[in-house]
Scaffold this motif. Structure first.
Motif, PDB file in Angstrom:
ATOM      1  N   LYS A 278       0.759  -1.077  -0.080  1.00  0.00           N
ATOM      2  CA  LYS A 278      -0.029   0.109   0.040  1.00  0.00           C
ATOM      3  C   LYS A 278       0.859   1.204   0.144  1.00  0.00           C
ATOM      4  O   LYS A 278       0.886   2.095  -0.796  1.00  0.00           O
ATOM      5  CB  LYS A 278      -1.041   0.031   1.168  1.00  0.00           C
TER       6      LYS A 278
ATOM      7  N   ASP B  69       3.072   1.604  -3.356  1.00  0.00           N
ATOM      8  CA  ASP B  69       2.450   1.810  -4.643  1.00  0.00           C
ATOM      9  C   ASP B  69       2.099   3.350  -4.555  1.00  0.00           C
ATOM     10  O   ASP B  69       2.085   3.923  -5.711  1.00  0.00           O
ATOM     11  CB  ASP B  69       0.884   1.135  -4.473  1.00  0.00           C
ATOM     12  N   GLU B  70       1.829   4.144  -3.245  1.00  0.00           N
ATOM     13  CA  GLU B  70       1.642   5.626  -3.617  1.00  0.00           C
ATOM     14  C   GLU B  70       2.886   6.043  -3.605  1.00  0.00           C
ATOM     15  O   GLU B  70       2.810   7.355  -4.518  1.00  0.00           O
ATOM     16  CB  GLU B  70       0.816   5.847  -2.012  1.00  0.00           C
TER      17      GLU B  70
ATOM     18  N   LYS C 241       3.919   6.106  -7.480  1.00  0.00           N
ATOM     19  CA  LYS C 241       3.114   7.037  -8.226  1.00  0.00           C
ATOM     20  C   LYS C 241       3.774   8.510  -8.120  1.00  0.00           C
ATOM     21  O   LYS C 241       3.797   9.246  -9.110  1.00  0.00           O
ATOM     22  CB  LYS C 241       1.819   6.975  -8.042  1.00  0.00           C
TER      23      LYS C 241
ATOM     24  N   ILE D 174       4.435   8.878   3.977  1.00  0.00           N
ATOM     25  CA  ILE D 174       3.393   8.051   3.512  1.00  0.00           C
ATOM     26  C   ILE D 174       3.353   6.625   4.301  1.00  0.00           C
ATOM     27  O   ILE D 174       2.098   6.099   4.774  1.00  0.00           O
ATOM     28  CB  ILE D 174       3.621   7.696   2.132  1.00  0.00           C
TER      29      ILE D 174
END
Length: 254
Positions: free
Chosen positions: A37, A40-41, A44, A244
Motif C-alpha cells: 500500500k 504503490d503510492e 506513483k 506515507i
C-alpha cells in the motif's frame, strides 16, 4: 493510382514517425508484500516527479531473495526484515542500504473477538484455528522466534499453539485475509498490515517479553542497470516516503 498509393504510404510513415515516443524509463523494485500500500503510492509520486516508472515485484521476502539470486536482475530490494539484506550483502549483491521502518508482529482476530483471545497463551486453546506465515517470509520467521522465546517459559503451551496452526500463508496479506474471511480464528501479522481491515478484524498486542520486532531496510542492488534512477528512488523513499509509511500505520526510523 500508383502515385496516389505512394503518397498515402509516405503519409502513414510520417504519421508513425511523429507519434513514436521515447522508451519509458523504468526501475525494478523487489518489495515485501506487507508494504504494498505505501509503496504503490510512493511509486506513483516518484513517477510524477521524475518521469521514471517503478515496476514492483511484491511477494514474501524469502521468495524475492531467491528470485534475485536466480535472475541476477533488479534495482531495489526492500524485504520485511534486515535478515534478507544481510544474506545478500554476504553474497556481494548490495550496493548500499538504510533502515527505514519497523515491522511489529500482532495477533489479529475476527471482529468482536468471539474466541476471547487476549494474548499468546489463548492461542493454545483447543478450539482455535491459527494462521501464520510460512518459514520463507519475514512474518513466518518472526513467529518462529516468538515461539522460541515463549516456549522457554511455556513449552507445553507452545506445542499446543503449533498444533492449532491450520494454514500458512505465502505473504502476510494472505495470513490477514484468512482471518478477515473467517478461515481462521486468529493470525500473526504485522501491525501495519491491518490498515484498511479495521472493520473486519481486531488487533491483540503480543506481550513485549516475547515479541520480535523487525527492522525494515531499503537497499540498492549491485545488479542495477540504472544506478542514477535507483539512487533517486532510494533517496525518495527515505525522505518523502516516510510520511506515507506513517499514514499507513508504520513506525518509521528517524
Amino acid at each position: 493510382m500508383k502515385k496516389l498509393l505512394l503518397i498515402i504510404l509516405l503519409l502513414l510513415v510520417l504519421i508513425c514517425g511523429c507519434t513514436t515516443t521515447k522508451e519509458e524509463k523504468e526501475i525494478h523494485a523487489y518489495v515485501g508484500a506487507g508494504m504494498q500500500k505505501p509503496m504503490d503510492e510512493i511509486g506513483k509520486l516518484f513517477e510524477e516527479k521524475y518521469g521514471v516508472k517503478v515496476k514492483f515485484d511484491y511477494a514474501g521476502s524469502g521468495y524475492l531473495y531467491a528470485k534475485i539470486l536466480a535472475t541476477k536482475e533488479g534495482d531495489i530490494f526492500m524485504p520485511g526484515a534486515y535478515f534478507y539484506v544481510e544474506k545478500l550483502k554476504e553474497k556481494g549483491y548490495i550496493l548500499k542500504y538504510a533502515n527505514l521502518t519497523k515491522h511489529i508482529p500482532v495477533i489479529v482476530v475476527k471482529k468482536g473477538n468471539p474466541k476471547h483471545i487476549e494474548g499468546l497463551k489463548d492461542l493454545a486453546k483447543p478450539n482455535i484455528k491459527l494462521a501464520v506465515g510460512d518459514e520463507h517470509i519475514a512474518i513466518g520467521r518472526a513467529f518462529k522466534k516468538i515461539m522460541e522465546k515463549f516456549g522457554k517459559d511455556y513449552p507445553t503451551l507452545k506445542e499446543k499453539i503449533e498444533k492449532n496452526i491450520v494454514v500458512k500463508g505465502a505473504t502476510v496479506n494472505q495470513v490477514l485475509l484468512y482471518v478477515a474471511e473467517g478461515d481462521a480464528d486468529a493470525g500473526i501479522v504485522w501491525k501495519s498490515s491491518v490498515t484498511g481491515y479495521e472493520n473486519k478484524v481486531d488487533v491483540i498486542q503480543i506481550e513485549p517479553k516475547y515479541n520480535v520486532i523487525k527492522t525494515v531496510p531499503i537497499a540498492i542492488l549491485k545488479t542495477t542497470k540504472d544506478k542514477e534512477d535507483a539512487e533517486k528512488f532510494y533517496n525518495f523513499v527515505l525522505t518523502e516516503g516516510k510520511k506515507i509509511f506513517k499514514k499507513y500505520g508504520f513506525e518509521v526510523i528517524e
